[in-house]
Write an enzyme that holds these catalytic residues in place. Sequence first.
Site, PDB file in Angstrom:
ATOM      1  N   CYS A   2       9.543 -12.746 -15.284  1.00  0.00           N
ATOM      2  CA  CYS A   2       9.450 -11.821 -16.397  1.00  0.00           C
ATOM      3  C   CYS A   2       8.853 -10.487 -15.964  1.00  0.00           C
ATOM      4  CB  CYS A   2       8.568 -12.415 -17.500  1.00  0.00           C
ATOM      5  SG  CYS A   2       9.077 -14.062 -18.012  1.00  0.00           S
ATOM      6  N   ASP A 100       5.220 -23.683 -19.257  1.00  0.00           N
ATOM      7  CA  ASP A 100       4.037 -23.496 -18.404  1.00  0.00           C
ATOM      8  C   ASP A 100       3.156 -22.385 -18.939  1.00  0.00           C
ATOM      9  OD1 ASP A 100       6.042 -21.651 -17.792  1.00  0.00           O
ATOM     10  OD2 ASP A 100       5.521 -21.517 -15.679  1.00  0.00           O
ATOM     11  N   SER A 363      13.333 -19.552  -1.143  1.00  0.00           N
ATOM     12  CA  SER A 363      13.451 -18.784   0.095  1.00  0.00           C
ATOM     13  C   SER A 363      12.489 -19.324   1.146  1.00  0.00           C
ATOM     14  CB  SER A 363      13.149 -17.300  -0.159  1.00  0.00           C
ATOM     15  OG  SER A 363      11.749 -17.067  -0.166  1.00  0.00           O
ATOM     16  N   GLY A 364      12.641 -18.836   2.367  1.00  0.00           N
ATOM     17  CA  GLY A 364      11.770 -19.248   3.466  1.00  0.00           C
ATOM     18  C   GLY A 364      10.688 -18.248   3.788  1.00  0.00           C
TER      19      GLY A 364
END
Length: 640
Positions: A2, A100, A363-364
């Site tokens: 957001c 959450d 992602s890494g």
Amino acid sequence: MCGIVGLFDLKGRRVYERELVSRLNDIQYHRGPDESGLHIEPGVAFGHRRLSIIDLSTGQQPLFNEDRSVVVVFNGEIYNFQELMPELQALGHTFRTHSDTEVIVHAWEEWGEACVQRFRGMFAFALWDRNRDILFLARDRLGVKPLFYALLPDGTMMFSSELKSIAAHPAFDKVLDPMSIEDYFAYGYIPEPRTVYLGASKLEPGHTLTFRHGGIMPEPREYWDVPFKSIGPISEKEAEEEMIRRLRDSVRIRMISEVPLGAFLSGGVDSSAVVAMMAGLSSDPVNTCSISFGDPKFNEAEFAQQVANRYHTNHRVEQVDPDDFSLLDKLAGMYDEPYADSSALPTYRVCQLARKHVTVALSGDGGDENVAGYRRYRFHLNEEKLRSALPLSIRRPLFGTLGTLYPKADWAPRMFRAKSTFEALARDSVEAYFHAVSIFKTSMRAKLYTPKFMAELGGYHASNAMRRHAQKAPTDHPLSLVQYLDMKTYLVGDILTKVDRASMANSLEVREPLLDHSWMEWMSGLPPELKLKGGEGKYILKKSLEPYLPNDILYRQKMGFAVPLAAWFRGPLRQRVREALLGDTLAQTGWFNQSYLLELVTHHEKGIRDYSAPIWTLLMFESFLRNCLGVTASDTSKVA
């Protein structure tokens, strides 16, 4: 994922205009195109743009507690919310949603400012507690999510997810900070907590801010730091097994989503490791995507395909035009301040590709910093051995002279051939590492700046940003120290900034399993010789992944997400470089030595030196002046 924005009256309880709050909120539309929400009461105004990921039907923000005395706007994900929710319910809290976000308001009611210690995730949030008269801002431990703030002349404290919203407030004075510009030309980005503007700051990772009506501007408080505390004796086998267990857990909690989810797959170790863990945790094929380049020097697509074939992923590849520089001016608007990592171009493209198929991508990012993957770490340790053998009082004059006299020393042993090596040996450890990562070296910046700009700096030096962290570092081991410095500067200021802005510009949420704070805490405590061993970076990670990935993925030379700048600046962008660097926009600032700019351009064009990184850094600064400040050749009042 957001965008958040807000206004808080430090002096009183004025009522902010709804139209103004709505406009500032909608400037960040790209961060949350699904929904918009506002909350305004005397002294406080919140705005929120939503990209719906979890609890699609009832997770709207701003979100309140039961009696509406506590309200929050939140950007990010709390991955352990499903564990915290029953704990809070057992303590008497009532939940109206399954999001959450609602965990944050009840955790605040229960634990106050210590609530951030309970969250596992990436987050930036603002919470207003009417009963306690407290505005509380918090940013996650590693700085995955951004949070900017500024004190306006009328006593309003403003915050936002991106600097563009603050810069758009009619009362904000967009005066540039000379120290930030010095930082930029050294690092290629502006390290926390500075921004390009004198009047705005970044809340640093692992910090909070607490405001009250009628109070003064508070100092940020740190609630977490990378500990680098030894975990004690551990064998390689034990470390390998524990590493895979922790990596799998970190990936698992980041696969919670109510929208399509996938992963970036570059073909490097880190992204391949994430995909391997995802494949083992999912009953369905993993969605993966990668970018390919026509030039084999920059192309890792074949390695990504190997991993995709091994794990039977739904793999999508798009080839980037080798002359894909159409985004140059768009980048300035995305980053809101000068930003010079050219891999922002392919990062934007891979986010654009991913968003066609998924809303969330893993992602890494973070593996190079926490498992010592950068080649510069190896070079630094080699230099440290020599620095420890001779006192600085001898090294500084000896190697300083050699660095001045011998730009290229072919007669010397291999490790002494580079001018930069001599210069590094003439410095202390922190100064040497700063020198190694600088785009414009100290000597180059001395030529770049005019006396007018040097006077504005008042003696400030960009290495101060790194020294500030070195002074409080929890470790003095040569490898651990430079890892810590990168985590505090390069990781947050460059890598995470790049991924956040590129992904959010495409309304894509990116999650980084290798930046889980519990993983980082454990990893920092591993013996350094398990991270960099025999010249092999990421040693223990690679060993642990041998059952999951082929050796030509694990042990090939790192390529990175590079673009062919040197060729661009001698070819299709040659004229644009000349116009930008030698034109009126930079010249009328009065900050840059025009003869040195000409030297950079002509020497690069003729192939005398490769100045592609410095030229790109200047090109992005010039683009920032035009696109973010609206500076024209006839109007440089904003930078004068």
